[in-house]
Design an enzyme around this catalytic site. Sequence first.
Site, mmCIF file in Angstrom:
data_model
loop_
_atom_site.group_PDB
_atom_site.id
_atom_site.type_symbol
_atom_site.label_atom_id
_atom_site.label_comp_id
_atom_site.label_asym_id
_atom_site.label_seq_id
_atom_site.Cartn_x
_atom_site.Cartn_y
_atom_site.Cartn_z
ATOM 1 N N LYS A 1 99.458 30.044 51.354
ATOM 2 C CA LYS A 1 100.121 29.318 51.788
ATOM 3 C C LYS A 1 101.163 29.482 53.091
ATOM 4 O O LYS A 1 102.257 29.708 52.715
ATOM 5 C CB LYS A 1 100.896 27.948 50.644
ATOM 6 C CG LYS A 1 101.207 26.883 51.087
ATOM 7 C CD LYS A 1 101.576 25.785 49.459
ATOM 8 C CE LYS A 1 102.623 24.746 49.569
ATOM 9 N NZ LYS A 1 102.265 24.016 50.852
ATOM 10 N N GLU B 1 89.828 19.966 53.255
ATOM 11 C CA GLU B 1 90.842 19.280 52.794
ATOM 12 C C GLU B 1 91.632 18.199 53.670
ATOM 13 O O GLU B 1 91.301 18.223 55.092
ATOM 14 C CB GLU B 1 91.663 19.972 51.912
ATOM 15 C CG GLU B 1 91.750 21.447 52.592
ATOM 16 C CD GLU B 1 92.716 22.354 52.782
ATOM 17 O OE1 GLU B 1 93.461 22.176 51.411
ATOM 18 O OE2 GLU B 1 93.258 23.570 53.036
ATOM 19 N N ARG C 1 109.854 42.975 67.826
ATOM 20 C CA ARG C 1 108.387 42.161 68.048
ATOM 21 C C ARG C 1 107.358 43.841 67.879
ATOM 22 O O ARG C 1 107.005 44.102 68.967
ATOM 23 C CB ARG C 1 107.844 41.490 69.360
ATOM 24 C CG ARG C 1 106.952 40.555 69.177
ATOM 25 C CD ARG C 1 107.055 39.344 70.132
ATOM 26 N NE ARG C 1 105.812 38.613 69.471
ATOM 27 C CZ ARG C 1 104.448 39.382 70.280
ATOM 28 N NH1 ARG C 1 104.515 40.167 71.266
ATOM 29 N NH2 ARG C 1 103.801 37.886 70.301
ATOM 30 N N ARG D 1 102.693 30.475 42.647
ATOM 31 C CA ARG D 1 102.026 30.251 43.877
ATOM 32 C C ARG D 1 102.172 31.109 45.029
ATOM 33 O O ARG D 1 101.696 31.484 45.469
ATOM 34 C CB ARG D 1 101.001 29.072 44.097
ATOM 35 C CG ARG D 1 100.165 28.978 45.309
ATOM 36 C CD ARG D 1 99.723 27.073 45.785
ATOM 37 N NE ARG D 1 100.928 26.266 46.118
ATOM 38 C CZ ARG D 1 101.035 25.220 45.969
ATOM 39 N NH1 ARG D 1 99.463 24.972 45.680
ATOM 40 N NH2 ARG D 1 101.181 24.720 46.623
ATOM 41 N N LEU E 1 93.601 25.499 50.301
ATOM 42 C CA LEU E 1 95.189 25.787 48.476
ATOM 43 C C LEU E 1 94.432 24.952 47.558
ATOM 44 O O LEU E 1 93.809 23.868 47.568
ATOM 45 C CB LEU E 1 96.093 24.671 49.054
ATOM 46 C CG LEU E 1 96.956 25.679 49.067
ATOM 47 C CD1 LEU E 1 97.806 26.743 49.715
ATOM 48 C CD2 LEU E 1 98.162 24.288 49.290
ATOM 49 N N TYR F 1 104.855 29.311 51.869
ATOM 50 C CA TYR F 1 106.555 28.116 51.131
ATOM 51 C C TYR F 1 105.691 27.145 49.926
ATOM 52 O O TYR F 1 104.195 27.510 50.252
ATOM 53 C CB TYR F 1 106.347 27.101 52.770
ATOM 54 C CG TYR F 1 105.403 26.414 53.351
ATOM 55 C CD1 TYR F 1 104.350 26.695 53.848
ATOM 56 C CD2 TYR F 1 105.450 25.001 52.665
ATOM 57 C CE1 TYR F 1 102.926 26.150 53.998
ATOM 58 C CE2 TYR F 1 104.233 24.324 53.053
ATOM 59 C CZ TYR F 1 103.494 24.426 53.714
ATOM 60 O OH TYR F 1 102.591 23.933 53.681
HETATM 61 N N1 PMP Z 1 95.936 21.377 51.040
HETATM 62 C C1 PMP Z 1 96.500 21.463 52.151
HETATM 63 C C2 PMP Z 1 95.956 22.312 53.042
HETATM 64 C C3 PMP Z 1 98.465 21.503 51.690
HETATM 65 O O1 PMP Z 1 98.945 21.737 52.036
HETATM 66 C C4 PMP Z 1 99.023 20.952 49.736
HETATM 67 C C5 PMP Z 1 100.296 20.626 50.120
HETATM 68 N N2 PMP Z 1 100.592 21.732 50.854
HETATM 69 C C6 PMP Z 1 97.650 20.687 49.432
HETATM 70 C C7 PMP Z 1 96.188 20.726 49.399
HETATM 71 C C8 PMP Z 1 98.140 20.024 48.083
HETATM 72 O O2 PMP Z 1 99.304 21.430 46.959
HETATM 73 P P1 PMP Z 1 99.745 20.992 46.236
HETATM 74 O O3 PMP Z 1 99.289 19.864 45.171
HETATM 75 O O4 PMP Z 1 99.983 21.958 45.483
HETATM 76 O O5 PMP Z 1 101.297 19.740 46.755
#
Ligand code: PMP
Length: 281
Positions: free
Chosen positions: A147, A179, A100, A52, A203, A33
């Site tokens: 993601k 994070e 499945r 991305r 991410l 997503y």
């Molecule tokens: N880390 C994680 C785990 C996230 O889910 C997000 C949000 N998508 C981010 C960092 C920040 O990414 P972005 O700046 O692309 O929204």
Amino acid sequence: MSRTVYVNGEFLDEENAKISVFDRGFLFADGVYEVSSVIDGKLIDNAAHMARLRRSLSELRMVFAMSDEEIIAAQEEVVARNGLVEGALYLQVSRGVADRDFALPKDPKPSIVMFTQEKKLVDNPAVAKGWAVITLEDIRWRRRDIKTVQLLAPSLAKQAALDAGADDAWMVEDGKITEGTSNNAWIIKGGKIITRQLSNDILHGITRKAVMRLASEDGLVVEERAFTEDEAMSADEAFVTSATTFVMPVVSINGKGVGNGNPGSVTLRLRELYIEEARRS
Ligand code: PMP
């Protein structure tokens, strides 16, 4: 008012927008997503989100026929049909319907859905107070750079933070912060702005990249490295970045105030720079 949702080429009222029980996104969290923010009715930094998305798809060996131009046209139409001025546009591509089986389907037909969420992003009332965060063990899988929609660990971490009276959780692995639950974590110490280096552990935030560049252009020193929980607790300032929070001050960690316990001045300046540029672009 019912939203208009995009499902596989159709624009439907949200009550009528449906995906099969057999969709692999539902059964295996086999989907990726993107969340793009919308300011003044325009998608912010959307080309980077598209890039991305392609990378996430390719890491999961998912072939998706729609071109970037077709996806962007659909995104813009969803924003327009919902009259969205400020908020978020959610986009998800899953591997689609198949009986499945753990093995990947031989002839997959990916599903794509999009919807909008109205949110106050620029004048987010949380900014003045800043966020309290708690630290929690990072129990996610080892490909956090992709993601995917398997968000149970961060969802439980977010709830644990709320249950503790905080706003979010910073996840910790081997003593270092990875994070936030849905954002990248930063600290400022001794004039240096520190955020974890890119790897499979986090991410690769689109906002992180933009803020790194804005900070450098503003003459600030950015250091990409992992930092410990102790370093974070003794930082001068702290903040998180994401497409929907932009730059959000973090004012306490595990109940201990960061700096003077108020949103930091450098943090607020970076937030301003980010919003200014988003509005201009
Ligand atoms: N880390 C994680 C785990 C996230 O889910 C997000 C949000 N998508 C981010 C960092 C920040 O990414 P972005 O700046 O692309 O929204």
